[in-house]
Design a protein around this motif. Structure first.
Motif, PDB file in Angstrom:
ATOM      1  N   GLY A  20      45.446  45.357  42.664  1.00 31.34           N
ATOM      2  CA  GLY A  20      46.424  45.859  43.626  1.00 31.34           C
ATOM      3  C   GLY A  20      45.803  46.247  44.951  1.00 31.34           C
ATOM      4  O   GLY A  20      46.426  46.936  45.756  1.00 31.34           O
ATOM      5  N   ASP A  21      44.576  45.807  45.208  1.00 28.00           N
ATOM      6  CA  ASP A  21      43.864  46.138  46.448  1.00 28.00           C
ATOM      7  C   ASP A  21      44.157  45.076  47.508  1.00 28.00           C
ATOM      8  O   ASP A  21      43.304  44.260  47.852  1.00 28.00           O
ATOM      9  N   ILE A  22      45.372  45.120  48.043  1.00 25.75           N
ATOM     10  CA  ILE A  22      45.772  44.127  49.036  1.00 25.75           C
ATOM     11  C   ILE A  22      44.985  44.300  50.338  1.00 25.75           C
ATOM     12  O   ILE A  22      44.554  43.300  50.913  1.00 25.75           O
ATOM     13  N   PRO A  23      44.720  45.521  50.812  1.00 27.94           N
ATOM     14  CA  PRO A  23      43.872  45.640  52.016  1.00 27.94           C
ATOM     15  C   PRO A  23      42.490  45.003  51.816  1.00 27.94           C
ATOM     16  O   PRO A  23      41.974  44.330  52.715  1.00 27.94           O
ATOM     17  N   GLY A  24      41.894  45.183  50.636  1.00 27.57           N
ATOM     18  CA  GLY A  24      40.604  44.559  50.351  1.00 27.57           C
ATOM     19  C   GLY A  24      40.711  43.047  50.303  1.00 27.57           C
ATOM     20  O   GLY A  24      39.824  42.340  50.778  1.00 27.57           O
ATOM     21  N   LEU A  25      41.794  42.540  49.747  1.00 30.94           N
ATOM     22  CA  LEU A  25      42.033  41.103  49.701  1.00 30.94           C
ATOM     23  C   LEU A  25      42.173  40.535  51.106  1.00 30.94           C
ATOM     24  O   LEU A  25      41.562  39.514  51.442  1.00 30.94           O
ATOM     25  N   LEU A  26      42.937  41.194  51.946  1.00 32.36           N
ATOM     26  CA  LEU A  26      43.162  40.711  53.312  1.00 32.36           C
ATOM     27  C   LEU A  26      41.870  40.634  54.112  1.00 32.36           C
ATOM     28  O   LEU A  26      41.750  39.793  55.013  1.00 32.36           O
ATOM     29  N   GLN A  27      40.894  41.467  53.794  1.00 29.98           N
ATOM     30  CA  GLN A  27      39.614  41.433  54.506  1.00 29.98           C
ATOM     31  C   GLN A  27      38.840  40.136  54.255  1.00 29.98           C
ATOM     32  O   GLN A  27      37.955  39.788  55.026  1.00 29.98           O
ATOM     33  N   LEU A  28      39.206  39.422  53.189  1.00 32.47           N
ATOM     34  CA  LEU A  28      38.532  38.167  52.862  1.00 32.47           C
ATOM     35  C   LEU A  28      39.105  36.982  53.642  1.00 32.47           C
ATOM     36  O   LEU A  28      38.554  35.892  53.600  1.00 32.47           O
ATOM     37  N   PHE A  29      40.206  37.205  54.343  1.00 35.59           N
ATOM     38  CA  PHE A  29      40.929  36.133  55.032  1.00 35.59           C
ATOM     39  C   PHE A  29      40.551  36.065  56.502  1.00 35.59           C
ATOM     40  O   PHE A  29      40.350  37.098  57.151  1.00 35.59           O
ATOM     41  N   ALA A  30      40.554  34.839  57.041  1.00 39.67           N
ATOM     42  CA  ALA A  30      40.425  34.651  58.485  1.00 39.67           C
ATOM     43  C   ALA A  30      41.684  35.210  59.160  1.00 39.67           C
ATOM     44  O   ALA A  30      42.762  35.244  58.548  1.00 39.67           O
ATOM     45  N   ASP A  31      41.544  35.660  60.400  1.00 43.76           N
ATOM     46  CA  ASP A  31      42.687  36.230  61.112  1.00 43.76           C
ATOM     47  C   ASP A  31      43.861  35.270  61.219  1.00 43.76           C
ATOM     48  O   ASP A  31      45.013  35.687  61.194  1.00 43.76           O
ATOM     49  N   ASP A  32      43.579  33.965  61.330  1.00 41.11           N
ATOM     50  CA  ASP A  32      44.639  32.968  61.497  1.00 41.11           C
ATOM     51  C   ASP A  32      44.879  32.154  60.229  1.00 41.11           C
ATOM     52  O   ASP A  32      45.270  30.986  60.285  1.00 41.11           O
ATOM     53  N   ILE A  33      44.696  32.760  59.066  1.00 46.66           N
ATOM     54  CA  ILE A  33      44.846  32.064  57.792  1.00 46.66           C
ATOM     55  C   ILE A  33      46.190  31.333  57.709  1.00 46.66           C
ATOM     56  O   ILE A  33      47.215  31.854  58.144  1.00 46.66           O
ATOM     57  N   ALA A  34      46.152  30.132  57.167  1.00 49.36           N
ATOM     58  CA  ALA A  34      47.365  29.359  56.885  1.00 49.36           C
ATOM     59  C   ALA A  34      47.697  29.555  55.406  1.00 49.36           C
ATOM     60  O   ALA A  34      46.850  29.332  54.542  1.00 49.36           O
ATOM     61  N   TRP A  35      48.918  29.996  55.121  1.00 49.57           N
ATOM     62  CA  TRP A  35      49.329  30.379  53.768  1.00 49.57           C
ATOM     63  C   TRP A  35      50.559  29.557  53.409  1.00 49.57           C
ATOM     64  O   TRP A  35      51.593  29.684  54.060  1.00 49.57           O
ATOM     65  N   THR A  36      50.471  28.729  52.369  1.00 51.43           N
ATOM     66  CA  THR A  36      51.567  27.806  52.077  1.00 51.43           C
ATOM     67  C   THR A  36      51.979  27.837  50.613  1.00 51.43           C
ATOM     68  O   THR A  36      51.157  27.615  49.723  1.00 51.43           O
ATOM     69  N   LEU A  37      53.256  28.102  50.417  1.00 49.97           N
ATOM     70  CA  LEU A  37      53.932  27.921  49.137  1.00 49.97           C
ATOM     71  C   LEU A  37      55.131  27.036  49.425  1.00 49.97           C
ATOM     72  O   LEU A  37      55.673  27.066  50.532  1.00 49.97           O
ATOM     73  N   ASP A  38      55.567  26.265  48.434  1.00 50.58           N
ATOM     74  CA  ASP A  38      56.784  25.490  48.629  1.00 50.58           C
ATOM     75  C   ASP A  38      57.942  26.445  48.896  1.00 50.58           C
ATOM     76  O   ASP A  38      58.018  27.530  48.309  1.00 50.58           O
ATOM     77  N   LYS A  39      58.845  26.047  49.768  1.00 53.87           N
ATOM     78  CA  LYS A  39      60.044  26.846  50.049  1.00 53.87           C
ATOM     79  C   LYS A  39      60.996  26.692  48.872  1.00 53.87           C
ATOM     80  O   LYS A  39      61.322  25.585  48.460  1.00 53.87           O
ATOM     81  N   ILE A  40      61.411  27.827  48.309  1.00 49.49           N
ATOM     82  CA  ILE A  40      62.313  27.848  47.156  1.00 49.49           C
ATOM     83  C   ILE A  40      63.517  28.712  47.524  1.00 49.49           C
ATOM     84  O   ILE A  40      63.355  29.872  47.912  1.00 49.49           O
ATOM     85  N   GLU A  41      64.699  28.142  47.382  1.00 52.28           N
ATOM     86  CA  GLU A  41      65.919  28.874  47.690  1.00 52.28           C
ATOM     87  C   GLU A  41      65.985  30.166  46.876  1.00 52.28           C
ATOM     88  O   GLU A  41      65.677  30.164  45.678  1.00 52.28           O
ATOM     89  N   GLN A  42      66.351  31.250  47.509  1.00 53.88           N
ATOM     90  CA  GLN A  42      66.515  32.586  46.925  1.00 53.88           C
ATOM     91  C   GLN A  42      65.196  33.267  46.567  1.00 53.88           C
ATOM     92  O   GLN A  42      65.199  34.335  45.970  1.00 53.88           O
ATOM     93  N   VAL A  43      64.064  32.677  46.922  1.00 53.54           N
ATOM     94  CA  VAL A  43      62.763  33.300  46.677  1.00 53.54           C
ATOM     95  C   VAL A  43      62.214  33.735  48.036  1.00 53.54           C
ATOM     96  O   VAL A  43      61.710  32.905  48.796  1.00 53.54           O
ATOM     97  N   PRO A  44      62.335  35.029  48.368  1.00 53.00           N
ATOM     98  CA  PRO A  44      62.078  35.486  49.737  1.00 53.00           C
ATOM     99  C   PRO A  44      60.635  35.380  50.217  1.00 53.00           C
ATOM    100  O   PRO A  44      60.390  35.374  51.417  1.00 53.00           O
ATOM    101  N   PHE A  45      59.682  35.277  49.320  1.00 54.08           N
ATOM    102  CA  PHE A  45      58.279  35.206  49.746  1.00 54.08           C
ATOM    103  C   PHE A  45      57.765  33.768  49.790  1.00 54.08           C
ATOM    104  O   PHE A  45      56.610  33.529  50.108  1.00 54.08           O
ATOM    105  N   SER A  46      58.616  32.789  49.502  1.00 56.90           N
ATOM    106  CA  SER A  46      58.187  31.390  49.512  1.00 56.90           C
ATOM    107  C   SER A  46      58.132  30.854  50.940  1.00 56.90           C
ATOM    108  O   SER A  46      58.644  31.471  51.868  1.00 56.90           O
ATOM    109  N   GLY A  47      57.497  29.713  51.106  1.00 54.85           N
ATOM    110  CA  GLY A  47      57.405  29.080  52.415  1.00 54.85           C
ATOM    111  C   GLY A  47      56.049  29.283  53.057  1.00 54.85           C
ATOM    112  O   GLY A  47      55.092  29.728  52.427  1.00 54.85           O
ATOM    113  N   GLN A  48      55.985  28.938  54.333  1.00 53.82           N
ATOM    114  CA  GLN A  48      54.719  28.969  55.067  1.00 53.82           C
ATOM    115  C   GLN A  48      54.578  30.229  55.900  1.00 53.82           C
ATOM    116  O   GLN A  48      55.557  30.747  56.429  1.00 53.82           O
TER     117      GLN A  48
END
Length: 140
Positions: A20-48
């Motif tokens: 559950g250490d999301i701040p620690g996880l985010l430190q591993l990412f580049a500032d301009d990270i590209a994050w992609t999940l398929d877009k799924i209807e009714q799933v609010p966290f899906s997409g790019q």
């Protein structure tokens, strides 16, 4: 970084997520990270998404909408700047109280010691079904 160091970085990210250490996880990412999940209807966290702010919003929405019952990265494959993680997850959708499970593949790109992109491949039909509210019964 070499392939094994890239795998270690990705493993560190999964460890942070599972704690559950999301701040620690985010430190591993580049500032301009590209994050992609398929877009799924009714799933609010899906997409790019792009950038740490939008990825932070992804994790907020994920936490608001689902609870992990099982999340197991099982195998890591590395070549050049790519790391592929294969695993299995079981999730509970908070709004519908439905569970779904799926094998998944996550593809990461790593450059200069930071994760620069993430792409998820999973059973989108199972996810969509778990988020869908039950409809009214149909009389025959």
């Amino acid at each position: 970084m070499n392939e094994q160091e890239n795998v270690q970085l990705v493993r560190q990210g999964y460890d942070a997520f599972k704690k559950g250490d999301i701040p620690g996880l985010l430190q591993l990412f580049a500032d301009d990270i590209a994050w992609t999940l398929d877009k799924i209807e009714q799933v609010p966290f899906s997409g790019q998404r792009r950038g740490k702010d939008q990825v932070t919003e992804f994790f907020k929405l994920l936490d608001e909408n689902m609870h992990p019952l099982q999340f197991d990265p099982q195998q890591f494959i590395a070549q050049d700047d790519k790391v592929v993680a294969l695993g299995h997850a079981v999730w509970s959708v908070k709004s519908t109280d439905r569970r779904f499970e799926s094998d998944w593949a996550h593809v990461f790109s790593v450059q200069s010691g930071k994760i620069t992109s993430f792409r998820e491949y999973t059973d989108t039909a199972a996810s969509a079904a778990a988020f869908r509210e039950p409809g009214p019964d149909v009389a025959i």
